[in-house]
Enzyme design. Structure first.
Site, short mmCIF file in Angstrom:
data_model
loop_
_atom_site.label_atom_id
_atom_site.label_comp_id
_atom_site.label_asym_id
_atom_site.label_seq_id
_atom_site.Cartn_x
_atom_site.Cartn_y
_atom_site.Cartn_z
N ASP A 1 0.86 -1.17 0.00
CA ASP A 1 0.00 0.00 0.00
C ASP A 1 0.91 1.24 0.00
OD1 ASP A 1 -2.14 1.70 -0.07
OD2 ASP A 1 -3.26 0.71 1.51
C1 NOJ Z 1 -4.01 3.97 -0.04
C2 NOJ Z 1 -5.18 3.04 0.07
O1 NOJ Z 1 -5.15 2.34 1.28
C3 NOJ Z 1 -5.27 2.05 -1.07
O2 NOJ Z 1 -6.47 1.34 -0.96
C4 NOJ Z 1 -5.17 2.76 -2.38
O3 NOJ Z 1 -5.33 1.85 -3.45
C5 NOJ Z 1 -3.81 3.44 -2.44
N1 NOJ Z 1 -3.75 4.45 -1.39
C6 NOJ Z 1 -3.56 4.09 -3.78
O4 NOJ Z 1 -4.34 5.19 -3.94
#
Ligand code: NOJ
Length: 759
Positions: A296
């Protein structure tokens, strides 16, 4: 440039040809299309830095969901892109932009490996479907699949080929803002929806320019953050992990989801990003998953704050060893992995494995055949906002609405001769219905309830705002200088309500009040909306409350006093049309709640598939020592699976027949007992009465959405096998224990019929 590009295609053709020859030599491991061979041959040509580059993902040159990169970083990204040290970019969108970065990767780097372009296509790209929690309320797998299919088509037309969806995290805690992004509290429903969404995004042919790779996230446990506070610690036992949290991920993997994303949280002391148990043992080991895992945003570096890695280098080592294949925005792999390999701290075989996984998906997407296949500006113009997409999102929006309460048949509204007061800032809002996760959707593009209701022009419609919409009870309101206790416009609302036959009040949450980092400590109507509701109620009791929200709310007062309540969530671009059609009975509501609604935030986490405890029932009048609250019932306000229709259904004749030693058939007669056509989600639950690990009081194990004409009766059948009746034991092994079971059938988790059987 062009000649160089043709030259690269020739190299790739050569790789492809040689792979076919080797294939002909009888290597049975090789897939018919030779992708494994192409991957291996390409890998053999790559330097260590180029390999690590494939594992590196950068955000576009602006901030979206994380800390803003400094301008120095933007320059570094550009440099890396040109050297082939970037395998993927996220948040680059639109044909022009995607083409520009893809051109650098393909035409300016040594090997010309195309980028995979990721984006959070969570509930649509520019044209939005309902938020995923709302869609889950439809229990309509075809409609959900179609919604993902059109989202993929629209995103693909804008140059994107990978979505960070579906989020398949089960959550029982409405305080957690990200419940809006999932399918609710149940692993069975969640698994079915996970499959529908993966199939919708990826289609039958991933190499088509209308489909995109999907991503099951967040692996794992993210929905169980303590206190419902986003990013918080997760500490759960093996039974919850295996029986509740893992199943939708396994279903997504079995459905062929191409990627996984790990999560921000630690799980039982180990951050998910550095968690070898999750990524190596379960996902890539036990499940033999051959896609890749992206971290993430910045989660590799966050292992330092977790107190798990002492510095960025240690974090990179931990993450790659644990099986995180791609680094989203930590710069940890690109900065540290080469040294770690040359110092012998990380085996290059781990890098090779990660790169192969990433290249495999790129080949499957057909990016090597045509890196610009998603970059046609004519298609972009034609597809974005097309009628086909708007029709599909309207269809699923109607199906996502849940009728929570409808006393005295106040709904559907009469189509003429009525004075209708429409009250609430949300009723005229064209942005909040888009919900959270709408990076590419333009503000003010949703059809508002006001606009939707104006279509029914034979009634008199009077609108009053009543109060401003609150964006975050404290933090955001302060930032935006909103006076959250302003009641100066109450009087106008009260006055239009006085002269109305029916009042429709649209209340709930601002579109950004749920979503990532939007946890709440209370689940009431934010701001002064509760007071507004009571003020209007004091002059006119004929109220239809339409809720727009991204999570279950504790609306106990409203349930007690307001005759009709419609849960309309955040329904996306076509929101107002969908709501008006339901209010006026042009669509008979059929949604059922995918999450329990609490009476009070203090009951949270509240869920239907709880365990019985040793003291489940009141032993004698005035007895204290049983599992309960002294100030509130244990029961939810609205249970999981609840949802009414403008007709009614009766259930009868529950039969259980043993088909063979391994399965039983359950049948039930369902009748539409009213005089309008309607749809019902027939739900089947089981209970394993005694087991080596305690089992929930009810577990959903089957459902069918049926449409019945007035007074029509249908027999619905379900098969229960050892797969539905078994469970994972505490060592993670799936077991079936023969003995006594109960079956329950009905139109919600508070079912009407039950019967015992033995298997
Ligand atoms: C953080 C989020 O937790 C995740 O779900 C998302 O896909 C990413 N950022 C990218 O934007």
């Amino acid at each position: 440039m062009k000649t160089k590009y043709i030259y690269k295609i020739l190299i790739l053709l050569f790789i492809f040809n040689s792979s076919c020859k080797e294939n002909a030599k009888g290597n049975t491991e090789i897939k018919p299309d030779g992708i494994e061979q192409k991957v291996t041959s390409l890998l053999a040509k790559m330097t260590l830095e180029e390999k690590i580059g494939q594992m590196n993902q950068y955000n576009g040159f602006w901030d979206v969901t994380g800390p803003m990169p400094s301008s120095g970083d933007a320059a570094k990204k550009y440099e890396h892109l040109k050297k082939g040290y970037v395998g993927s970019m996220l948040n680059v969108r639109g044909v022009k932009e995607v083409k520009a970065v893809q051109k650098i990767a393909v035409e300016e780097t040594r090997l010309g490996i195309p980028l995979i372009i990721g984006f959070d296509v969570i509930h649509g790209y520019e044209t939005l479907s309902p938020i995923p929690l709302a869609e889950a309320s439809s229990w309509d797998l075809e409609a959900i699949k179609k919604s993902a299919e059109v989202a993929a088509k629209e995103a693909a037309a804008a140059g994107i080929n990978w979505t960070f969806a579906p989020m398949v995290d089960i959550s029982r805690d409405a305080r957690w803002g990200r419940v809006m992004e999932g399918a609710g509290e149940d692993p069975f429903l969640g698994s079915k929806i996970a499959v529908a969404r993966v199939e919708g995004f990826q289609g039958d042919d991933l190499s088509s320019s209308e489909t995109i790779a999907a991503c099951a996230k967040h692996w794992a446990g993210y929905g169980f953050s303590e206190s419902g506070r986003d990013y918080n610690t997760v500490d759960v036992g093996t039974s919850t992990l295996n029986n509740i949290i893992f199943p939708p991920f396994k279903a997504a993997a079995d459905a062929g989801v191409k990627t996984f994303m790990n999560s921000f949280n630690e799980l039982n002391g180990i951050p998910a990003t550095g968690n070898a148990f999750l990524q190596r043992d379960i996902l890539k080991g036990k499940w033999n998953y051959d896609g890749f895992v992206v971290s993430d945003w910045g989660s590799i570096n966050e292992m330092m704050a977790h107190g798990f890695a002492e510095d960025k280098k240690a974090a990179a080592k931990l993450a790659v060893t644990a099986g995180s294949d791609m680094d989203m925005e930590s710069y940890a792999y690109v900065d540290e992995l080469a040294n770690l390999v040359s110092e012998g701290q990380v085996d290059e075989a781990l890098i090779d494995d990660a790169v192969k996984r990433i290249l495999r998906v790129k080949f499957e997407l057909g990016l090597f055949d045509d890196p610009y296949k998603y970059c046609d500006s004519e298609t972009e113009k034609e597809v974005i906002g097309s009628k086909e997409i708007n029709d599909a999102v309207l269809d699923v929006a109607k199906k996502s609405i849940v009728l929570l309460k409808n006393e005295n048949q106040i709904l559907p509204l009469k189509k003429s001769g009525q004075n209708i007061a429409l009250i609430g800032a949300l009723a005229a809002d064209k942005t909040s219905p888009l919900g959270s996760w709408r990076i590419a959707a333009k503000d003010s593009t949703a059809i508002s309830v006001l606009e939707g209701m104006q279509q029914y022009s034979e009634n008199k419609l009077m609108y009053a705002k009543g109060a401003d919409l609150v964006y975050g009870e404290t933090t955001f309101a302060k930032e935006l200088n909103i006076n959250i206790s302003d009641k100066s416009e109450f009087s106008e609302a009260v006055s239009v309500a006085k002269s109305a036959d029916v009042v429709v009040m649209v209340l709930g949450e601002h579109g950004f009040q749920s979503g990532e980092a939007r946890s709440r400590t209370n689940l009431d109507l934010p701001g002064v909306q509760q007071e507004l509701l009571e003020a209007v109620f004091s002059v006119n009791k004929n109220i239809v409350l339409v809720l727009n929200n991204g999570r279950p709310l504790a609306i106990t007062w409203a349930d007690k006093h307001i005759p009709a309540i419609v849960e309309a969530w955040q329904l996306g671009t076509q929101s107002g049309h969908a709501i008006a059609q339901v209010l006026y009975g042009d669509y008979n509501p059929s949604g059922k709640l995918p999450m329990s609604f609490p009476r009070h935030v203090g009951q949270v986490p509240i869920y239907y598939n709880y365990k019985n405890t040793g003291r489940p029932v009141i032993p004698a009048p005035n007895e204290v020592f049983w599992s309960h609250y002294t100030d509130e019932s244990n029961k939810p306000l609205y249970p999981f699976g609840h949802g009414l229709s403008y007709t009614t259904f009766s259930y009868s004749n529950l039969q259980i027949e043993k088909v063979n030693e391994d399965e039983v058939e359950v049948s039930v007669d369902v009748k539409n007992t009213g005089d309008v056509q309607g749809k019902e989600v027939v739900q089947l639950y089981i209970r394993d009465l005694v087991a080596s690990i305690t089992r929930p009081v009810k577990e959903l194990k089957g459902f069918e959405l049926i449409a019945l004409n007035p007074y029509e009766k249908r027999t619905v059948k379900f098969i229960l096998t050892k797969n539905e009746l078994g469970f994972f034991d505490n060592s993670g092994v799936f077991v079936f224990e023969s003995g006594d079971f109960k079956v329950f059938v009905g139109g919600s988790s508070e079912t009407v019929l039950e019967q015992d059987f033995e298997l």
